[in-house]
Design a protein around this motif. Structure first.
Motif, PDB file in Angstrom:
ATOM      1  N   GLN B  25      -5.479  -3.966   3.175  1.00 28.83           N
ATOM      2  CA  GLN B  25      -5.333  -2.572   3.609  1.00 28.83           C
ATOM      3  C   GLN B  25      -3.932  -2.279   4.157  1.00 28.83           C
ATOM      4  O   GLN B  25      -3.353  -1.241   3.844  1.00 28.83           O
ATOM      5  N   THR B  26      -3.398  -3.209   4.948  1.00 29.72           N
ATOM      6  CA  THR B  26      -2.068  -2.935   5.506  1.00 29.72           C
ATOM      7  C   THR B  26      -1.006  -2.968   4.405  1.00 29.72           C
ATOM      8  O   THR B  26      -0.062  -2.189   4.429  1.00 29.72           O
ATOM      9  N   MET B  27      -1.177  -3.853   3.424  1.00 30.25           N
ATOM     10  CA  MET B  27      -0.211  -3.887   2.322  1.00 30.25           C
ATOM     11  C   MET B  27      -0.315  -2.614   1.489  1.00 30.25           C
ATOM     12  O   MET B  27       0.698  -2.091   1.016  1.00 30.25           O
ATOM     13  N   ALA B  28      -1.540  -2.108   1.326  1.00 29.54           N
ATOM     14  CA  ALA B  28      -1.724  -0.856   0.582  1.00 29.54           C
ATOM     15  C   ALA B  28      -1.067   0.291   1.351  1.00 29.54           C
ATOM     16  O   ALA B  28      -0.476   1.194   0.755  1.00 29.54           O
ATOM     17  N   ALA B  29      -1.135   0.225   2.692  1.00 30.78           N
ATOM     18  CA  ALA B  29      -0.585   1.300   3.531  1.00 30.78           C
ATOM     19  C   ALA B  29       0.932   1.426   3.391  1.00 30.78           C
ATOM     20  O   ALA B  29       1.477   2.515   3.543  1.00 30.78           O
ATOM     21  N   ILE B  30       1.614   0.327   3.078  1.00 32.07           N
ATOM     22  CA  ILE B  30       3.076   0.429   2.913  1.00 32.07           C
ATOM     23  C   ILE B  30       3.444   0.590   1.433  1.00 32.07           C
ATOM     24  O   ILE B  30       4.611   0.534   1.065  1.00 32.07           O
ATOM     25  N   GLY B  31       2.430   0.807   0.607  1.00 28.94           N
ATOM     26  CA  GLY B  31       2.688   1.043  -0.817  1.00 28.94           C
ATOM     27  C   GLY B  31       3.214  -0.177  -1.547  1.00 28.94           C
ATOM     28  O   GLY B  31       4.057  -0.070  -2.430  1.00 28.94           O
ATOM     29  N   ALA B  32       2.687  -1.355  -1.201  1.00 29.24           N
ATOM     30  CA  ALA B  32       3.173  -2.597  -1.816  1.00 29.24           C
ATOM     31  C   ALA B  32       2.742  -2.696  -3.280  1.00 29.24           C
ATOM     32  O   ALA B  32       1.712  -2.165  -3.671  1.00 29.24           O
ATOM     33  N   SER B  33       3.554  -3.389  -4.080  1.00 24.43           N
ATOM     34  CA  SER B  33       3.215  -3.620  -5.480  1.00 24.43           C
ATOM     35  C   SER B  33       2.048  -4.586  -5.558  1.00 24.43           C
ATOM     36  O   SER B  33       1.785  -5.326  -4.619  1.00 24.43           O
TER      37      SER B  33
END
Lengths: 286, 134, 135
Positions: B25-33
Motif C-alpha cells: 500500500q505504501t509503495m502504491a501511494a508513492i506511485g511506484a512501478s
C-alpha cells in the motif's frame, strides 16, 4: 579600490567568530541544517571557509552600485560556493536548502549592523522582513526551475533507454532484442524488463538476445545475460543468446565465466533456426 | 507535513502477510512501478519473516519520505531477538543459521536502494530499507 | 461449465484445486501466509497421489510476490511430485516476480515453467519435453 565605507568588511572583521556562531544557529533554526546528510563538523568547516572568503573579498570589493559578482575579487567566494554546492547536491540536499544555508548568514550580520546604526532607526526592521520574503521568492523560483529541468532530463533518459532496447516480435511466438553498445547495470535492467513484458504481450515461447553489437563482454555483462536468461525461463519461455563471435567466446572462456545451460548461437540466423525448431516451424530452402 | 507512517506488529507468521500488505500500500501511494513494488515487498517479506522466526517478533514501520519524483518508502524493522553475531557473515549469500536457504538477508539487500542493519545482543536487530518509486 | 474430463474439485483453504485429465491444477489467487502455503503444498501432494496424476500445474499469474519461502515450497513441491512420477509446471509468472526471484538467486532449477496453464496442460497430456532448459 575599496569603497569608502565598506560596512560588510568592517562588520565581518569586528566579530568574525560571533557572526559564524550566529550563522550556524540561524542555519539550524531556518531548516538548512541537514544533519542526516551533512555532518555538523563539515557544516562548520564549510561555513567557516565561506565566511573567511567573504571577509577577504569584501575588503577589496565594490559593494555599492558598482557591485559585480563576476569580478575576480570574488573568485575565492565563488569557488568555495561551488565546492559546497557540489558536495551537498551529491548527497541530495535541495536547492532551497542550499539557498537557505547561504541567506541565513544575513541574520547575524544584520543584527550587528542594526546595533551599529542604532535602534532608533524605524525602517530597518521592515526592510529585514521584506528582504526575507523576497529571498524566499527567489529560492522557490530556483527550486521549481530545477525540479522542472530534472523532470525533462528524466523523461529524455527514459526515452533514450526505450529506443536503445527495442524488443521486436520477429515471428509468431518469437521475440528478439538486439543489443548495441555497452551494457551497464541500468540498461541491462531495462532490457530485461522490456523483454519480459514482450514475452507476456506476444505469448512468446522463444526470446532471442542478439549481442552482435555489444562492444565488450566482461564478467558483469555475462552475469546480466545469465540473469536475463534465468528470468526468461521462469516466465516459461526459452532464451537464446546469439552473436557469440569467436572473440566474445574467447573472452568469456578466458574470464572463467560459464554460461551453463544457456543456449548460445553464433549469429542471429542460427539463433532463429533454433527458435523455429523449438516452436515447430519448418523453413524451406537453405 | 502529513504523517505517512504505518506500523505492523510482528508476532506470528501470519503477520508477515500483513507487513507485505502494508508495504504494497505504501509503495502504491508513492506511485511506484510494479517492479519496484514487487522487489520492495519481497524484501519486506524476507526481513519480517526473519524477525518472527529468529528475532522473537518485533515491529515494522513504513514511512513515506521526500517529495516529487524522488519520493521513497523507508521501512524500519526492529526485533527483540538475540541479535546477529556476525552481520557480514549473515549477509553472505547462502549462509543460514535456520532452515532457510540463506538467500533472505543477502537477497533483500540486493532488492532495495538502501539497506542498513544494526544489531546487538542488547537491542536486537534493526533493519532499515529504502526504496524509490522508480 | 463444461465438466468433461474434470475429475475433482477440492478447496484448500479457499484455493480450489481442480484435476483435469490427469493434471492437478491450482491457481493461487491471493497473497497467502506461510501457513496457507504449507497447507496448499500438503493438499497438492495428496491430490497427486489420490488421482495418480501425471502433472501439477501451479498458476501464479495473480501473484505480485513470490519470496524465498514460497519459492522453496514450490521447489520442494516439484521434488515430491517427481518422486510420485508427476511433473510440476509453474505458469503465469509476472515479469516483476521473475526479475525479483533472479535477483534473490532463486532460479527454481528443478521446476518446469510454461507461459500459461493451456501450454502446460499440452506438455503434460502429450508427454512433451520441458519448454526450456533449467538455468
Amino acid at each position: 579600490m575599496a569603497s569608502e565605507n565598506n560596512v560588510l568588511a568592517e562588520t565581518l572583521q569586528s566579530d568574525f567568530e560571533g557572526i559564524l556562531t550566529g550563522w550556524l544557529q540561524a542555519q539550524a533554526r531556518e531548516g538548512a541544517k541537514r544533519t542526516d546528510l551533512v555532518s555538523t563538523r563539515e557544516t562548520e568547516k564549510q561555513s567557516r571557509d565561506l565566511l573567511t572568503a567573504l571577509a577577504r573579498a569584501s575588503r577589496d570589493a565594490v559593494l555599492d552600485d558598482g557591485f559585480d559578482f563576476a569580478n575576480p575579487v570574488w573568485d575565492q567566494v565563488r569557488e568555495t560556493l561551488e565546492e559546497i554546492t557540489e558536495s551537498r547536491t551529491q548527497r541530495g540536499v535541495s536547492p532551497t536548502e542550499i539557498g537557505v544555508f547561504v541567506t541565513s548568514m544575513k541574520r547575524p550580520i544584520f543584527e550587528r549592523l542594526r546595533s551599529k546604526i542604532g535602534p532608533e532607526l524605524q525602517g530597518i526592521e521592515d526592510m529585514w522582513n521584506v528582504s526575507r520574503v523576497i529571498d524566499q521568492l527567489s529560492l522557490y523560483a530556483i527550486e521549481s526551475l530545477v525540479t522542472k529541468r530534472e523532470a525533462v532530463i528524466e523523461r529524455q533518459q527514459s526515452e533514450m533507454t526505450e529506443v536503445s532496447a527495442p524488443v521486436v516480435r520477429i515471428w509468431d511466438r518469437i521475440v528478439t532484442v538486439p543489443l548495441i553498445g555497452t551494457l551497464d547495470s541500468f540498461r541491462a535492467q531495462t532490457v530485461m524488463e522490456n523483454l519480459l513484458s514482450a514475452i507476456v504481450q506476444w505469448e512468446a515461447e522463444v526470446a532471442i538476445i542478439d549481442i552482435t553489437g555489444v562492444s565488450t563482454v566482461d564478467t558483469l555483462v555475462a552475469q546480466h545475460l545469465l540473469k536475463t536468461a534465468a528470468a526468461v525461463r521462469l516466465m516459461g519461455a526459452q532464451c537464446v543468446i546469439c552473436g557469440i563471435s569467436p572473440k566474445i567466446a574467447q573472452t568469456i572462456v578466458n574470464l572463467g565465466v560459464e554460461l551453463p545451460n544457456v543456449t548460445t548461437r553464433i549469429d542471429l540466423q542460427s539463433g532463429l533456426e533454433y527458435a523455429f525448431k523449438r516452436i515447430g516451424v519448418s523453413v524451406d530452402g537453405h | 507535513m502529513p504523517n505517512d507512517t504505518v506500523s505492523v506488529t510482528l508476532r506470528r507468521a501470519s503477520d508477515v502477510a500483513y507487513a507485505r500488505q502494508a508495504a504494497m500500500q505504501t509503495m502504491a501511494a508513492i506511485g511506484a512501478s510494479s517492479i519496484k513494488k514487487t522487489k520492495f515487498v519481497t524484501a519486506v517479506s524476507e526481513i519480517a519473516r526473519n524477525a518472527v522466526l529468529y528475532g522473537r517478533g518485533g515491529v515494522i514501520t513504513f514511512e513515506i519520505v521526500g517529495s516529487g519524483p524522488r519520493r521513497s518508502v523507508v521501512a524500519e524493522c526492529m526485533d527483540r531477538g538475540p541479535g546477529i553475531a556476525d552481520v557480514a557473515l549473515a549477509l553472505t549469500e547462502g549462509y543460514s543459521t535456520g532452515s532457510g536457504l540463506g538467500l533472505g538477508l543477502s537477497g533483500a539487500k540486493r532488492l532495495v536502494d538502501r539497506f542498513e542493519i544494526a544489531s546487538s545482543a542488547l537491542t536486537g536487530t534493526t533493519v532499515t530499507m529504502e526504496c524509490f518509486a522508480r | 461449465m463444461d465438466t468433461e474430463g474434470v475429475e475433482g474439485v477440492l478447496h484448500a483453504g479457499g484455493t480450489p484445486i481442480v484435476t483435469i485429465t490427469g493434471c492437478v491444477i491450482v491457481a493461487i489467487r491471493d497473497d497467502l501466509d506461510d501457513q496457507s502455503v504449507m497447507h496448499l503444498q500438503d493438499e497438492l501432494v495428496e491430490e497427486v497421489a489420490r488421482r495418480g496424476a501425471r502433472g501439477v500445474i501451479i498458476d501464479i499469474s495473480a501473484l505480485e510476490i513470490v519470496d524465498t519461502f514460497a519459492g522453496r515450497m514450490i521447489g520442494s513441491m516439484a521434488q515430491m511430485a517427481r518422486m510420485m512420477n508427476a511433473r510440476t509446471i509453474l505458469v503465469g509468472m509476472r515479469p516483476a516476480v521473475a526479475m525479483t526471484l533472479v535477483e534473490l538467486g532463486m532460479t527454481l532449477v528443478g521446476v518446469e515453467t510454461a507461459l500459461n496453464a493451456d501450454k502446460a496442460m499440452n506438455l503434460i497430456v502429450n508427454d512433451l519435453p520441458p519448454v526450456a532448459l533449467a538455468q
